[in-house]
Write a protein that holds these residues in place. Structure first.
Motif, mmCIF file in Angstrom:
data_model
loop_
_atom_site.group_PDB
_atom_site.id
_atom_site.type_symbol
_atom_site.label_atom_id
_atom_site.label_comp_id
_atom_site.label_asym_id
_atom_site.label_seq_id
_atom_site.Cartn_x
_atom_site.Cartn_y
_atom_site.Cartn_z
ATOM 1 N N SER A 178 0.845 -1.186 0.000
ATOM 2 C CA SER A 178 0.000 0.000 0.000
ATOM 3 C C SER A 178 0.886 1.243 0.000
ATOM 4 O O SER A 178 2.102 1.160 0.231
ATOM 5 C CB SER A 178 -0.885 0.023 1.247
ATOM 6 O OG SER A 178 -0.086 0.160 2.416
ATOM 7 N N ASN A 179 0.290 2.411 -0.228
ATOM 8 C CA ASN A 179 1.070 3.650 -0.202
ATOM 9 C C ASN A 179 1.740 3.843 1.160
ATOM 10 O O ASN A 179 2.881 4.297 1.240
ATOM 11 C CB ASN A 179 0.179 4.847 -0.516
ATOM 12 C CG ASN A 179 -0.127 4.966 -1.993
ATOM 13 O OD1 ASN A 179 0.436 4.237 -2.809
ATOM 14 N ND2 ASN A 179 -1.018 5.870 -2.350
ATOM 15 N N ARG A 180 1.025 3.502 2.213
ATOM 16 C CA ARG A 180 1.595 3.660 3.556
ATOM 17 C C ARG A 180 2.810 2.753 3.737
ATOM 18 O O ARG A 180 3.844 3.179 4.277
ATOM 19 C CB ARG A 180 0.538 3.339 4.614
ATOM 20 C CG ARG A 180 1.063 3.422 6.053
ATOM 21 C CD ARG A 180 -0.055 3.271 7.063
ATOM 22 N NE ARG A 180 -1.003 4.376 6.947
ATOM 23 C CZ ARG A 180 -2.087 4.504 7.715
ATOM 24 N NH1 ARG A 180 -2.355 3.580 8.632
ATOM 25 N NH2 ARG A 180 -2.896 5.533 7.574
ATOM 26 N N GLU A 181 2.699 1.517 3.263
ATOM 27 C CA GLU A 181 3.817 0.580 3.384
ATOM 28 C C GLU A 181 5.004 1.022 2.532
ATOM 29 O O GLU A 181 6.159 0.888 2.943
ATOM 30 C CB GLU A 181 3.361 -0.822 2.985
ATOM 31 C CG GLU A 181 2.390 -1.445 3.977
ATOM 32 C CD GLU A 181 1.771 -2.731 3.467
ATOM 33 O OE1 GLU A 181 1.445 -3.596 4.285
ATOM 34 O OE2 GLU A 181 1.601 -2.869 2.235
ATOM 35 N N SER B 171 7.056 10.444 2.738
ATOM 36 C CA SER B 171 5.705 10.750 3.188
ATOM 37 C C SER B 171 4.712 10.066 2.249
ATOM 38 O O SER B 171 5.034 9.793 1.079
ATOM 39 C CB SER B 171 5.453 12.257 3.188
ATOM 40 O OG SER B 171 5.409 12.753 1.856
ATOM 41 N N GLU B 172 3.504 9.789 2.744
ATOM 42 C CA GLU B 172 2.493 9.175 1.880
ATOM 43 C C GLU B 172 2.142 10.092 0.715
ATOM 44 O O GLU B 172 1.874 9.629 -0.395
ATOM 45 C CB GLU B 172 1.232 8.853 2.684
ATOM 46 C CG GLU B 172 1.352 7.610 3.546
ATOM 47 C CD GLU B 172 0.021 7.178 4.120
ATOM 48 O OE1 GLU B 172 -0.895 6.862 3.326
ATOM 49 O OE2 GLU B 172 -0.100 7.170 5.355
ATOM 50 N N ALA C 276 5.693 4.106 1.754
ATOM 51 C CA ALA C 276 6.261 5.267 2.436
ATOM 52 C C ALA C 276 7.206 4.829 3.552
ATOM 53 O O ALA C 276 8.308 5.380 3.710
ATOM 54 C CB ALA C 276 5.140 6.146 2.991
ATOM 55 N N ARG C 277 6.787 3.840 4.300
ATOM 56 C CA ARG C 277 7.634 3.349 5.396
ATOM 57 C C ARG C 277 8.912 2.713 4.859
ATOM 58 O O ARG C 277 10.002 2.926 5.389
ATOM 59 C CB ARG C 277 6.862 2.338 6.238
ATOM 60 C CG ARG C 277 5.764 2.945 7.101
ATOM 61 C CD ARG C 277 4.959 1.867 7.800
ATOM 62 N NE ARG C 277 3.915 2.424 8.645
ATOM 63 C CZ ARG C 277 2.950 1.708 9.204
ATOM 64 N NH1 ARG C 277 2.910 0.391 9.003
ATOM 65 N NH2 ARG C 277 2.040 2.282 9.974
#
Length: 214
Positions: A169-172, A180-181, A174-175
């Motif tokens: 996912s975008n969050r993953e 940043s997302e 980003a991490r």
């Protein structure tokens, strides 16, 4: 138990199918059935109302079918992941659903534990494609399938594309890349624009076909 229950909506015109799905899913520790709908139009309305995480959607339904419902949800920019649950195995039936934005599909005779696993998988951002359907999608080269355009991607965009192909996912992403997302969303938009693709599913398939997957 998961930190947060996966909220699921059931959309199928056969009550017996919905009842069977609900009976099984309600015994899962991390899945909650939040509602049902008997056709695509009701499914869209209920998805907007209930904001489920995952929608289990039949394809062939009277009135508004599953493919049209998918298109409407995309127009509404509803974030729910849609998992097609169908008795139809023909590529000509399943491929349009994936083109319309489905995150994957399973057959109605799927093993119950496999269904629960599929729900968890699409919820996590993965794309579920049977090999034969992935092949059909790839064979249907759109005018801008991206051949030869991969060279226009920056190194960072290639990294993002590889992670999209991994189902992140975008969050993953980003991490993983310490971004940043918002920055990741910009990279994803640039990737789709440069490769002339319409969504993440096509991007993931492009990456696999052209060796850009991780």
């Amino acid at each position: 138990m998961a930190d947060r229950l996966i909220r699921v909506l059931l959309v199928d015109d056969h009550q017996v199918v919905r009842r069977g799905l609900r009976t099984f899913l309600e015994i899962q520790d991390d899945i909650e059935v939040v509602g049902e709908a008997a056709d695509g139009a009701e499914g869209v309305a209920r998805t907007e109302e209930l904001r489920p995480d995952v929608v289990l959607m039949d394809i062939k339904m009277p009135g508004t079918d599953g493919i049209e419902a998918l298109r409407r949800l995309r127009e509404l920019e509803n974030p729910a992941k849609v998992l097609i649950v169908t008795s139809f195995t023909e590529q000509r039936t399943v491929v349009p659903a994936l083109r319309a934005g489905a995150s994957g599909y399973v057959y109605k005779d799927v093993d119950p534990d496999a269904l629960a696993g599929a729900i968890r998988s699409v919820y996590a951002g993965h794309v579920l494609l049977q090999p034969e359907v992935a092949g059909a999608l790839l064979a249907q080269d759109e005018p801008g399938s991206g051949t030869g355009r991969g060279s226009t991607l920056t190194e960072r965009e290639r990294e993002v594309l590889g992670l999209i192909a991994d189902g992140r996912s975008n969050r993953e992403i980003a991490r993983a890349l310490v971004l940043s997302e918002k920055t990741v969303k910009t990279h994803v938009s640039n990737i789709l624009m440069k490769l002339d693709l319409s969504d993440r599913t096509q991007a993931a398939l492009w990456a696999v076909r052209h060796g850009a997957a991780g």
